[in-house]
Write a protein that holds these residues in place. Structure first.
Motif, PDB file in Angstrom:
ATOM      1  N   ALA A 189      50.493  39.774  43.898  1.00  0.00           N
ATOM      2  CA  ALA A 189      50.235  40.816  42.896  1.00  0.00           C
ATOM      3  C   ALA A 189      51.490  41.650  42.676  1.00  0.00           C
ATOM      4  N   GLU A 190      51.760  41.967  41.418  1.00  0.00           N
ATOM      5  CA  GLU A 190      52.777  42.947  41.053  1.00  0.00           C
ATOM      6  C   GLU A 190      52.060  44.276  40.831  1.00  0.00           C
ATOM      7  N   LEU A 191      52.643  45.380  41.335  1.00  0.00           N
ATOM      8  CA  LEU A 191      51.961  46.662  41.353  1.00  0.00           C
ATOM      9  C   LEU A 191      52.731  47.716  40.562  1.00  0.00           C
ATOM     10  N   ARG A 192      52.058  48.804  40.209  1.00  0.00           N
ATOM     11  CA  ARG A 192      52.719  49.882  39.475  1.00  0.00           C
ATOM     12  C   ARG A 192      53.267  50.961  40.411  1.00  0.00           C
ATOM     13  N   GLY A 193      53.135  50.746  41.707  1.00  0.00           N
ATOM     14  CA  GLY A 193      53.668  51.682  42.692  1.00  0.00           C
ATOM     15  C   GLY A 193      54.032  50.943  43.961  1.00  0.00           C
ATOM     16  N   GLU A 194      54.496  51.687  44.950  1.00  0.00           N
ATOM     17  CA  GLU A 194      54.984  51.110  46.203  1.00  0.00           C
ATOM     18  C   GLU A 194      53.848  50.989  47.214  1.00  0.00           C
ATOM     19  N   PRO A 195      53.503  49.760  47.646  1.00  0.00           N
ATOM     20  CA  PRO A 195      52.378  49.573  48.563  1.00  0.00           C
ATOM     21  C   PRO A 195      52.754  49.853  50.008  1.00  0.00           C
ATOM     22  N   ASP A 196      51.735  50.240  50.797  1.00  0.00           N
ATOM     23  CA  ASP A 196      51.931  50.474  52.223  1.00  0.00           C
ATOM     24  C   ASP A 196      50.869  49.682  52.993  1.00  0.00           C
ATOM     25  N   GLY A 197      50.092  50.303  53.878  1.00  0.00           N
ATOM     26  CA  GLY A 197      49.190  49.580  54.775  1.00  0.00           C
ATOM     27  C   GLY A 197      47.938  49.041  54.100  1.00  0.00           C
ATOM     28  N   LEU A 198      47.703  47.731  54.173  1.00  0.00           N
ATOM     29  CA  LEU A 198      46.685  47.018  53.403  1.00  0.00           C
ATOM     30  C   LEU A 198      45.377  46.814  54.168  1.00  0.00           C
ATOM     31  N   SER A 199      44.310  46.550  53.395  1.00  0.00           N
ATOM     32  CA  SER A 199      43.036  46.118  53.955  1.00  0.00           C
ATOM     33  C   SER A 199      42.399  45.109  53.010  1.00  0.00           C
ATOM     34  N   LEU A 200      41.797  44.065  53.583  1.00  0.00           N
ATOM     35  CA  LEU A 200      41.161  42.998  52.802  1.00  0.00           C
ATOM     36  C   LEU A 200      39.646  43.137  52.907  1.00  0.00           C
ATOM     37  N   ASP A 201      38.912  42.847  51.793  1.00  0.00           N
ATOM     38  CA  ASP A 201      37.452  42.941  51.861  1.00  0.00           C
ATOM     39  C   ASP A 201      36.787  41.592  51.642  1.00  0.00           C
ATOM     40  N   ALA A 202      35.462  41.584  51.771  1.00  0.00           N
ATOM     41  CA  ALA A 202      34.694  40.341  51.774  1.00  0.00           C
ATOM     42  C   ALA A 202      34.671  39.633  50.431  1.00  0.00           C
ATOM     43  N   GLU A 203      35.104  40.303  49.369  1.00  0.00           N
ATOM     44  CA  GLU A 203      35.178  39.673  48.057  1.00  0.00           C
ATOM     45  C   GLU A 203      36.591  39.162  47.764  1.00  0.00           C
ATOM     46  N   GLY A 204      37.436  39.177  48.772  1.00  0.00           N
ATOM     47  CA  GLY A 204      38.810  38.698  48.591  1.00  0.00           C
ATOM     48  C   GLY A 204      39.722  39.687  47.909  1.00  0.00           C
ATOM     49  N   CYS A 205      39.278  40.941  47.822  1.00  0.00           N
ATOM     50  CA  CYS A 205      40.089  41.987  47.197  1.00  0.00           C
ATOM     51  C   CYS A 205      40.866  42.755  48.258  1.00  0.00           C
ATOM     52  N   LEU A 206      42.014  43.246  47.877  1.00  0.00           N
ATOM     53  CA  LEU A 206      42.833  44.075  48.755  1.00  0.00           C
ATOM     54  C   LEU A 206      42.742  45.539  48.346  1.00  0.00           C
ATOM     55  N   TRP A 207      42.513  46.405  49.338  1.00  0.00           N
ATOM     56  CA  TRP A 207      42.726  47.832  49.122  1.00  0.00           C
ATOM     57  C   TRP A 207      44.180  48.126  49.453  1.00  0.00           C
ATOM     58  N   VAL A 208      44.883  48.739  48.496  1.00  0.00           N
ATOM     59  CA  VAL A 208      46.329  48.940  48.607  1.00  0.00           C
ATOM     60  C   VAL A 208      46.666  50.407  48.358  1.00  0.00           C
ATOM     61  N   PRO A 209      47.259  51.115  49.332  1.00  0.00           N
ATOM     62  CA  PRO A 209      47.763  52.457  49.048  1.00  0.00           C
ATOM     63  C   PRO A 209      49.056  52.379  48.252  1.00  0.00           C
ATOM     64  N   LEU A 210      49.119  53.153  47.191  1.00  0.00           N
ATOM     65  CA  LEU A 210      50.366  53.279  46.427  1.00  0.00           C
ATOM     66  C   LEU A 210      51.031  54.563  46.916  1.00  0.00           C
ATOM     67  N   LEU A 211      52.001  54.392  47.781  1.00  0.00           N
ATOM     68  CA  LEU A 211      52.516  55.437  48.651  1.00  0.00           C
ATOM     69  C   LEU A 211      52.865  56.728  47.934  1.00  0.00           C
ATOM     70  N   PHE A 212      53.653  56.650  46.893  1.00  0.00           N
ATOM     71  CA  PHE A 212      54.164  57.857  46.246  1.00  0.00           C
ATOM     72  C   PHE A 212      53.279  58.338  45.092  1.00  0.00           C
ATOM     73  N   LEU A 213      52.265  57.566  44.738  1.00  0.00           N
ATOM     74  CA  LEU A 213      51.359  57.955  43.657  1.00  0.00           C
ATOM     75  C   LEU A 213      50.090  58.622  44.165  1.00  0.00           C
ATOM     76  N   GLY A 214      49.870  58.606  45.495  1.00  0.00           N
ATOM     77  CA  GLY A 214      48.673  59.238  46.051  1.00  0.00           C
ATOM     78  C   GLY A 214      47.393  58.537  45.648  1.00  0.00           C
ATOM     79  N   GLU A 215      47.439  57.211  45.515  1.00  0.00           N
ATOM     80  CA  GLU A 215      46.258  56.445  45.101  1.00  0.00           C
ATOM     81  C   GLU A 215      46.051  55.244  46.009  1.00  0.00           C
ATOM     82  N   PHE A 216      44.771  54.902  46.210  1.00  0.00           N
ATOM     83  CA  PHE A 216      44.393  53.641  46.840  1.00  0.00           C
ATOM     84  C   PHE A 216      43.754  52.785  45.744  1.00  0.00           C
ATOM     85  N   VAL A 217      44.324  51.623  45.490  1.00  0.00           N
ATOM     86  CA  VAL A 217      43.816  50.772  44.421  1.00  0.00           C
ATOM     87  C   VAL A 217      43.234  49.497  45.021  1.00  0.00           C
TER      88      VAL A 217
END
Length: 284
Positions: A189-217
């Motif tokens: 995946a290409e992202l609109r912010g800088e990713p940090d510590g990841l988590s994967l879920d049962a639907e194959g999706c990743l929760w991704v913190p965008l470090l400097f944007l203050g968002e988890f996508v």
């Protein structure tokens, strides 16, 4: 409908690498130079002080924590009951490159990142690397030219490693070899912010913190951004779908006052959310 969050704990500096075991959340509290333990009600206590500055960590099959020290560039086994640290491996000293996040595979291999440059001190370069460690088979470099490796996740089948390349604004994936090697690198995946510590879920999706944007996508398997949890004015650092049934999403954030760059004031917190899909894979 937005996912609701609630404050779980505060009194941390820069909370990284959340890991859950036996009703306790363990946090690498980086700039407090300690591993912290958080009780179910959010109480915080110090498990151990870490002189070399704690970075990534994960539980091994014997129940100990394998910890990478960022500045010290060493791997330790940490007893989660007593905090006693046992040195397992060392990398040669390199002033301008720190160790970062870490994940352990059920077969005993662990991978951790080496940043390649010091954030905030050096010019960003795409020269980070990934290392593999096994308690019986030793230590080896398995990937190079990683743009500041950060969060690491192993898929539930143990076949794939996801890597957050923070300053590349992307998630990359590798096929995992039986000997700890990493092969067939590709962009997930290409992202609109800088990713940090990841988590994967049962639907194959990743929760991704965008470090400097203050968002988890939440990133779908095809790389699309499909959900967002926002913390305006804060850094989004790491997340983990964990807890007893892995249905609690722990969210690590920090409000950073850098008006004095030499002495930043860091106010770290842990929030929790209850998404529809439980966490899977490693870490947990």
């Amino acid at each position: 409908m937005p996912i609701e969050t609630r404050l779980h704990a505060e009194g941390l500096a820069w909370p990284e690498s959340p890991r859950w075991r036996d009703d306790v959340l363990y946090i690498s509290d980086v700039h407090n130079f300690r591993i912290a333990k958080l009780s179910a009600d959010g109480g915080v206590e110090t498990l151990c002080k870490v002189e070399g500055r704690p970075a990534g960590m994960d539980f091994t099959e014997d129940g100990s924590l394998l910890l990478a020290t960022g500045i010290g560039r060493q791997l330790f086994s940490v007893d989660p009951a007593t905090g006693v640290m046992d040195l397992k491996a060392s990398l040669p000293p390199v002033e301008s490159s720190y160790l970062n996040d870490l994940v352990v595979h059920p077969d005993g291999w662990a991978w951790f990142g080496e940043t390649g440059f010091r954030f905030g001190l050096d010019t960003p370069q795409e020269n980070g690397s990934l290392w593999a460690y096994h308690p019986q088979k030793g230590l080896k470099q398995v990937a190079t030219d990683i743009f500041f490796p950060n969060g690491l996740v192993v898929s539930p089948d143990g076949a794939t490693l996801y890597v957050a390349e923070t300053f590349g604004k992307r998630i990359s994936v590798f096929d995992i070899g039986a000997d700890g090697s990493l092969n067939n690198r590709r962009i997930h995946a290409e992202l609109r912010g800088e990713p940090d510590g990841l988590s994967l879920d049962a639907e194959g999706c990743l929760w991704v913190p965008l470090l400097f944007l203050g968002e988890f996508v939440r990133i779908a398997p095809d790389g699309r951004e499909i959900e967002t949890i926002g913390f305006p004015g804060m850094n989004a650092i790491a997340c983990m779908g964990s807890g007893e049934d892995r249905k609690t999403l722990f969210l690590c954030v920090c409000k950073a006052d850098r008006s004095n760059p030499q002495k930043p004031i860091l106010s770290g917190q842990i929030h929790v959310a209850l998404p529809d899909s439980a966490g899977v894979g490693r870490p947990r």
